[in-house]
Scaffold this motif. Structure first.
Motif, PDB file in Angstrom:
ATOM      1  N   PHE A 146       0.823  -1.201   0.000  1.00 29.77           N
ATOM      2  CA  PHE A 146       0.000   0.000   0.000  1.00 29.77           C
ATOM      3  C   PHE A 146       0.859   1.253   0.000  1.00 29.77           C
ATOM      4  CE2 PHE A 146      -3.055  -3.093   0.509  1.00 29.77           C
ATOM      5  CZ  PHE A 146      -2.891  -3.822   1.687  1.00 29.77           C
ATOM      6  N   LEU A 148       3.421   2.031   1.589  1.00 22.30           N
ATOM      7  CA  LEU A 148       3.922   2.509   2.869  1.00 22.30           C
ATOM      8  C   LEU A 148       5.422   2.246   3.021  1.00 22.30           C
ATOM      9  CD1 LEU A 148       1.024   1.574   5.324  1.00 22.30           C
ATOM     10  CD2 LEU A 148       1.573   3.755   4.306  1.00 22.30           C
ATOM     11  N   GLU A 419     -12.711   7.298   0.697  1.00 22.14           N
ATOM     12  CA  GLU A 419     -13.468   7.502   1.930  1.00 22.14           C
ATOM     13  C   GLU A 419     -14.608   8.456   1.650  1.00 22.14           C
ATOM     14  OE1 GLU A 419     -10.881   7.990   5.491  1.00 22.14           O
ATOM     15  OE2 GLU A 419      -9.373   8.456   3.976  1.00 22.14           O
ATOM     16  N   ARG A 475     -11.903   6.585   7.849  1.00 18.94           N
ATOM     17  CA  ARG A 475     -11.091   6.386   9.046  1.00 18.94           C
ATOM     18  C   ARG A 475     -11.879   6.716  10.306  1.00 18.94           C
ATOM     19  NH1 ARG A 475      -6.983  10.506   7.448  1.00 18.94           N
ATOM     20  NH2 ARG A 475      -8.193  10.661   5.550  1.00 18.94           N
ATOM     21  N   ARG A 555      -0.463   1.043  11.713  1.00 22.18           N
ATOM     22  CA  ARG A 555      -0.172   2.353  11.134  1.00 22.18           C
ATOM     23  C   ARG A 555      -1.041   3.416  11.781  1.00 22.18           C
ATOM     24  NH1 ARG A 555      -2.285   3.566   5.201  1.00 22.18           N
ATOM     25  NH2 ARG A 555      -1.808   5.618   6.043  1.00 22.18           N
ATOM     26  N   ASP A 556      -0.459   4.604  11.886  1.00 16.98           N
ATOM     27  CA  ASP A 556      -1.236   5.770  12.313  1.00 16.98           C
ATOM     28  C   ASP A 556      -2.041   5.546  13.581  1.00 16.98           C
ATOM     29  OD1 ASP A 556      -1.040   5.827   9.101  1.00 16.98           O
ATOM     30  OD2 ASP A 556      -1.049   7.859   9.934  1.00 16.98           O
ATOM     31  N   ALA A 581       3.994   5.741  11.378  1.00 18.91           N
ATOM     32  CA  ALA A 581       3.221   6.908  11.785  1.00 18.91           C
ATOM     33  C   ALA A 581       2.574   6.708  13.151  1.00 18.91           C
ATOM     34  CB  ALA A 581       2.171   7.256  10.734  1.00 18.91           C
ATOM     35  N   HIS A 606      10.775   8.300   5.370  1.00 21.08           N
ATOM     36  CA  HIS A 606      10.046   8.593   4.154  1.00 21.08           C
ATOM     37  C   HIS A 606      10.399   9.982   3.687  1.00 21.08           C
ATOM     38  CE1 HIS A 606       7.916   4.964   4.791  1.00 21.08           C
ATOM     39  NE2 HIS A 606       7.453   5.359   5.945  1.00 21.08           N
ATOM     40  N   THR A 609       7.920  13.222   4.110  1.00 24.07           N
ATOM     41  CA  THR A 609       7.426  13.799   5.354  1.00 24.07           C
ATOM     42  C   THR A 609       8.409  14.788   5.939  1.00 24.07           C
ATOM     43  OG1 THR A 609       8.395  11.984   6.573  1.00 24.07           O
ATOM     44  CG2 THR A 609       6.089  11.780   5.975  1.00 24.07           C
ATOM     45  N   ASP A 617       9.619   7.496  11.590  1.00 24.78           N
ATOM     46  CA  ASP A 617       8.511   7.358  10.638  1.00 24.78           C
ATOM     47  C   ASP A 617       7.937   5.954  10.679  1.00 24.78           C
ATOM     48  OD1 ASP A 617      10.176   9.290   8.053  1.00 24.78           O
ATOM     49  OD2 ASP A 617       8.859   9.905   9.690  1.00 24.78           O
TER      50      ASP A 617
ATOM     51  N   LEU B  26      -3.090  15.486   9.920  1.00 20.88           N
ATOM     52  CA  LEU B  26      -4.261  14.747  10.373  1.00 20.88           C
ATOM     53  C   LEU B  26      -4.222  14.572  11.872  1.00 20.88           C
ATOM     54  CD1 LEU B  26      -4.179  12.057   7.645  1.00 20.88           C
ATOM     55  CD2 LEU B  26      -5.653  14.021   7.743  1.00 20.88           C
ATOM     56  N   ARG B  45       3.309  12.569  11.053  1.00 22.19           N
ATOM     57  CA  ARG B  45       2.272  11.609  10.731  1.00 22.19           C
ATOM     58  C   ARG B  45       2.774  10.633   9.700  1.00 22.19           C
ATOM     59  NH1 ARG B  45       0.302  10.033  13.703  1.00 22.19           N
ATOM     60  NH2 ARG B  45      -1.572   9.327  12.663  1.00 22.19           N
ATOM     61  N   GLY B  46       4.043  10.675   9.443  1.00 25.83           N
ATOM     62  CA  GLY B  46       4.560   9.716   8.485  1.00 25.83           C
ATOM     63  C   GLY B  46       3.869   9.874   7.155  1.00 25.83           C
ATOM     64  N   PHE B  47       3.634   8.818   6.553  1.00 24.27           N
ATOM     65  CA  PHE B  47       3.068   8.853   5.210  1.00 24.27           C
ATOM     66  C   PHE B  47       1.690   9.465   5.161  1.00 24.27           C
ATOM     67  CE2 PHE B  47       5.679   8.034   2.027  1.00 24.27           C
ATOM     68  CZ  PHE B  47       5.991   6.749   1.664  1.00 24.27           C
ATOM     69  N   SER B  48       1.029   9.472   6.265  1.00 22.22           N
ATOM     70  CA  SER B  48      -0.325   9.989   6.204  1.00 22.22           C
ATOM     71  C   SER B  48      -0.355  11.479   5.958  1.00 22.22           C
ATOM     72  CB  SER B  48      -1.083   9.653   7.477  1.00 22.22           C
ATOM     73  OG  SER B  48      -0.319  10.013   8.599  1.00 22.22           O
ATOM     74  N   GLU B  49       0.780  12.137   6.141  1.00 25.64           N
ATOM     75  CA  GLU B  49       0.790  13.559   5.817  1.00 25.64           C
ATOM     76  C   GLU B  49       0.885  13.772   4.326  1.00 25.64           C
ATOM     77  OE1 GLU B  49       2.318  16.148   9.547  1.00 25.64           O
ATOM     78  OE2 GLU B  49       3.528  16.063   7.741  1.00 25.64           O
ATOM     79  N   THR B  50       1.343  12.757   3.656  1.00 32.99           N
ATOM     80  CA  THR B  50       1.457  12.911   2.218  1.00 32.99           C
ATOM     81  C   THR B  50       0.084  12.759   1.621  1.00 32.99           C
ATOM     82  OG1 THR B  50       3.581  11.814   2.388  1.00 32.99           O
ATOM     83  CG2 THR B  50       2.645  12.084   0.195  1.00 32.99           C
ATOM     84  N   GLN B  88      -7.300  12.547   1.118  1.00 36.76           N
ATOM     85  CA  GLN B  88      -7.023  11.121   1.225  1.00 36.76           C
ATOM     86  C   GLN B  88      -5.590  10.881   1.640  1.00 36.76           C
ATOM     87  OE1 GLN B  88      -8.734   8.615  -1.681  1.00 36.76           O
ATOM     88  NE2 GLN B  88     -10.687   9.255  -0.867  1.00 36.76           N
ATOM     89  N   VAL B  89      -5.366   9.720   2.077  1.00 35.29           N
ATOM     90  CA  VAL B  89      -4.117   9.396   2.735  1.00 35.29           C
ATOM     91  C   VAL B  89      -3.436   8.270   1.977  1.00 35.29           C
ATOM     92  CG1 VAL B  89      -3.663   7.853   4.679  1.00 35.29           C
ATOM     93  CG2 VAL B  89      -4.385  10.205   5.094  1.00 35.29           C
ATOM     94  N   VAL B  90      -2.116   8.257   1.992  1.00 38.97           N
ATOM     95  CA  VAL B  90      -1.411   7.218   1.256  1.00 38.97           C
ATOM     96  C   VAL B  90      -1.754   5.843   1.812  1.00 38.97           C
ATOM     97  CG1 VAL B  90       0.868   6.249   0.800  1.00 38.97           C
ATOM     98  CG2 VAL B  90       0.489   8.684   0.562  1.00 38.97           C
ATOM     99  N   GLY B  91      -1.988   4.939   0.914  1.00 35.70           N
ATOM    100  CA  GLY B  91      -2.185   3.560   1.322  1.00 35.70           C
ATOM    101  C   GLY B  91      -3.481   3.290   2.045  1.00 35.70           C
TER     102      GLY B  91
END
Lengths: 639, 220
Positions: A146, A148, A419, A475, A555-556, A581, A606, A609, A617, B26, B45-50, B88-91
């Motif tokens: 995905f 990541l 989403e 989410r 993740r996240d 994340a 990454h 970021t 990360d 986010l 936020r790692g990849f989610s910021e992308t 939207q968020v990566v992945g």
């Protein structure tokens, strides 16, 4: 449990009793929880009774009379017996009995399974196991699918192909998942293994049609060439034409993921001269008219991937007039159907004749409605595996539930994976499936909204569930009706589904959900978490409560160093931990690395970021006998 | 659905950045839901910021996407949608790129330009709005100097080098075989029904409506 009843003086060497956990099966149910492994150079573990002269009667000081002849006899006997042992678990157990058993087991193991290609070096694996005929390797962690994981992270097949080329010239089968494979690797493979029979590449990349051409032309004994969800570059080599002109041994040819045109005439001729062909999955460049021609040539097929299932632009009219119904009817052995990549729904009725025989149907690329599905599915009484797009809506799922009483596996994919849109499937579909398909074992369900009630219902109606993966695409969405977190639903799943080993959670989840998982998920091996939990407690519950946990991907989620440290007792029992994340700091990861020297702790940066030096990360860590790998890219640091 | 009046927003991108809705960071789970202001705890936020504005496409971030982020904010204002369309968020959702690409399919259509000796092909799935398509056509045929009359917002997309080139009107042939003007139907509907494109010389476009903007340009 196999025990060695005869103590032998030669068995006191505890080196051979070390716990080669990394070579154990992924289903390593028998690894003892929280055994500490000595941090010295030679990790040892407490041997179970009967595991050698160190225990029981072996403590006697009377030297055993060990003549060479009885040794050999016993080893021969062992060898003959152990050949029959096929299960990885059993073999791993046998190898720990004593040195002699270890040696003989190593000599007789023919299927080598490496769940993490970095857990052991190719040299080490090939020197221990000397008579391997089949190698299975898994590389990247699943979240790499995905995006990541940055590209070129690793999992290269190259060192493995060269090591096995030297060690196992008789090698017959290679099965790779999420590995980076180059054309050179495939060329070496084709050169090195004269009796090569099976190549299966799942989610691999890095190679192209020229690599396939090498395999096709040189592997004369090839029975299986399966390319599944792999990325194959178009080198403008027609690899189908590279198969030898003579009759082939092909039994399975799966290339539905190959995004390049193949010469159809060459393909047809290949099918004609492959009388053993049972599985054929075509790519989307094969039109329905061409499919017809192939089916007529190969009515013995059991597995068929139909390609585009639509007429080609040029000859549309002619193609629509062919008698597809009889072509399908002639394939009396067909049990597994997939493809439908660019389906023209008008063509669907062609498959009516075989619906009643189908055990597996993959419509997951077919944008069809409930109305279009119903006439098909109402005949699929024997269906056990069904993959479909959510375009069939809850109504389509209800139709499935009505007919498919034998269903074991269901996957519902989103046509539009975004989403915040209205989704066509919901808790209604899930509820219907749970009521109609009581034998369900595995489910993957994408939706936009869900309720605890439906998930609870499934937990009660489908007690055989082994895999439960629910993806609520928005989410942190709560229960659609009550507005509450989805804690109770997932809690019910782990509580009621006593066979559950794989779980993926989503929606709004508090630490309570994880408390449930930790409390009831005693045999859970794989857990996937995204955008969930409130605090470190969530992760702690899981790490402390799930002794069988092997693969954890997160993740996240707001889990930090404290939570990470709470799993120290368990990390050697796991294949890997992925956390991206989250709230991990470099210091926290460093602490883990220092505490557990046999763990490789990778921190992946990454590019995109904004970095504060404090936070990591992505953490990806795994047990390994090989230590830090030598092919580390710039964006990875190994602590 | 994408708005058709995209070009105005290229300038308003800067302005829209100040909107809370466009914050690309986010919230961490467990904190306030929705798009409330985020405390930047490390900001990581790692990849989610992308941001990956994946509208059924594979997640490569490119300039078209970034432009589009501005569009989606206006989109939100124009349409009766939930107040904050999340970036939207990566992945996420976890659907493999292969499947995403397979679903979007390939919608290659031939493009004919009056007076050009050969045709080109474009993949309509590569674009998410009429504006993007017209820009791409402009680029594709940049060797000839021309201006595409853009009926969507009355502003012509011009070839910047040559201002007095020939003007063309983009039309398409739909599933029923009729030739239609671009912009009347929502983008996705257009993609599904378009069989081929033609850039017709303005001088030939006598039968078409005069220069008042299409009233449906910002319809859903």
């Amino acid at each position: 449990m196999i025990t060695n009843k005869k103590p032998r003086s030669s068995d006191t060497d505890s080196n051979y009793m070390r716990d080669d956990r990394t070579e154990m099966s992924e289903d390593d149910d028998r690894s003892p929880p929280s055994d500490s492994i000595a941090n010295g150079s030679c990790p040892t573990r407490t041997c179970t009774p009967g595991s050698g002269s160190g225990s029981g009667s072996g403590s006697s000081s009377i030297p055993e009379y060990s003549a060479p002849y009885p040794d050999r006899v016993l080893e021969n006997v062992l060898e003959n017996v152990l050949w029959f042992l096929t299960s990885r678990k059993d073999r791993n157990a046998a190898s720990l009995v004593c040195r002699s058993w270890y040696r003989v087991e190593a000599m007789t193991r023919s299927d080598l399974f490496i769940g993490n290609c970095y857990a052991v070096s190719p040299e080490r694996a090939t020197s221990r196991f000397t008579r391997v005929r089949s190698v299975t390797l898994k590389g990247k962690p699943r979240f790499a699918d995905f995006n990541l994981m940055p590209p070129n992270w690793g999992a290269h097949f190259a060192p493995w192909v060269s090591a096995t080329a030297k060690a196992y010239p008789w090698l017959e089968k290679i099965h790779l998942k999420r590995m980076s494979v180059t054309d050179d690797d495939l060329a070496l493979l084709a050169e090195s293994f004269s009796g090569f029979k099976e190549l299966v590449l799942v989610c691999c990349d890095g190679f192209g049609t020229s690599g396939l051409a090498a395999v096709a032309s040189k592997c004369r004994q090839l029975k299986v060439l399966d390319l599944i969800e792999s990325e194959v570059s178009d080198d403008e080599v027609d690899w189908i034409m590279c198969f030898p002109d003579t009759e082939t041994c092909l039994e399975s040819l799966i290339f539905d993921c190959v995004e390049c045109l193949v010469d159809f005439d060459a393909l047809e001729r290949l099918v004609v001269r492959s009388p053993s062909l049972k599985k054929l999955r075509l790519n989307r460049f094969v039109s329905i008219g061409q499919l017809y021609r192939l089916m007529v040539r190969a009515p013995q097929l059991t597995h068929l991937g139909t390609g585009s299932f639509s007429p080609s632009e040029d000859v549309a009219q002619g193609e629509l007039e062919l008698d597809y119904v009889s072509a399908f009817a002639a394939c009396k052995s067909l049990v597994c159907l997939s493809g439908f990549r660019e389906i023209v729904p008008d063509c669907l009725p062609a498959i009516y004749p075989i619906c009643a025989n189908l055990t597996s149907l993959n419509f997951s690329y077919a944008n069809i409605s409930a109305e279009q599905l119903k006439p098909i599915i109402s005949n699929c009484h024997k269906l056990q595996t069904f993959w479909v797009l959510d375009s069939i809506c809850d109504e389509g799922l209800q139709a499935v539930a009505t007919t498919c009483k034998e269903l074991r596996e269901l996957r519902v994919f989103p046509f539009d994976p975004r989403e915040d849109i209205e989704g066509p499937v919901s808790e209604v579909g899930l509820q219907a499936i749970s009521e109609g398909c009581r034998k369900l074992q595995s489910i993957l369900y994408f939706c936009q909204r869900m309720t605890n009630a439906a998930v609870i219902a499934m937990s009660k109606n489908c007690p055989d569930l082994v895999v439960f993966r629910l993806c609520i695409m928005g989410r942190q969405r709560p229960d659609h009706v009550t507005g509450e977190p989805m804690d109770e639903g997932f809690g019910a799943i782990v509580m009621n589904c006593k066979k559950l080993t794989r779980l993926a959670v989503s929606g709004l989840l508090t630490d309570t959900a994880f408390a449930y998982i930790g409390k009831y998920g005693k045999i859970v091996r794989t857990l996937s978490v995204a955008f969930a939990g409130d605090s470190d407690m969530g992760l702690k519950y899981v790490l402390e409560g799930c002794p069988r946990l092997q693969k954890l991907e997160i993740r996240d989620s707001p889990f930090g160093d404290t939570a990470l440290l709470s799993g120290l007792h368990h990390y050697y029992n796991m294949r890997f931990l992925w956390m991206s994340a989250c709230r991990l700091s470099h210091q926290g990861c460093q602490q883990i690395a220092q505490a557990l020297p046999h763990l490789v702790v990778e921190v992946i940066k990454h590019e995109d970021t904004v970095h504060t030096d404090d936070y990591a990360d992505t953490l990806y860590m795994y047990r390994s006998l090989a230590g830090r790998r030598h092919d580390v890219p710039k964006f990875v640091s190994i602590l | 659905m994408s708005p058709e009046d995209g070009s105005n927003l290229l300038e308003s991108d800067a302005a829209s950045v100040s909107f809370k809705e466009t914050e690309l960071t986010l919230g961490l789970p467990g904190e306030s839901r929705g798009l409330a202001l985020i405390e930047k705890t490390g900001g990581k936020r790692g990849f989610s910021e992308t941001v990956d504005l994946n509208l059924g496409r594979s997640s490569t971030v490119d300039s078209d996407h970034k432009k589009y982020s501005g569009e989606s904010e206006t989109d939100v204002q124009n349409m009766a949608k939930p107040p904050a369309a999340k970036a939207q968020v990566v992945g996420w959702p976890p659907v493999r790129a292969y499947r995403k690409n397979a679903m979007k399919g390939c919608k290659y259509v031939k493009v004919a330009v009056d007076g050009a000796p050969y045709l080109r092909k474009v993949d309509l799935e590569m674009y998410s709005s009429y504006q993007q398509l017209l820009n791409a056509l402009q680029d594709m045929f940049s060797c000839s100097s021309f201006t595409i009359r853009n009926y969507l917002n009355e502003r012509a997309v011009t070839n910047q080098e040559v201002n007095n080139g020939v003007e063309y009107v983009p039309i398409y042939e739909d599933k029923d075989g009729d030739w239609m003007m671009l912009g009347d139907v929502p983008w996705k509907m257009f993609v599904e029904s378009c069989k081929r494109l033609r850039l017709m010389k303005s001088s030939e476009a006598i039968g078409f409506a005069p220069r008042t903007p299409s009233k449906c340009s910002s319809s859903n």
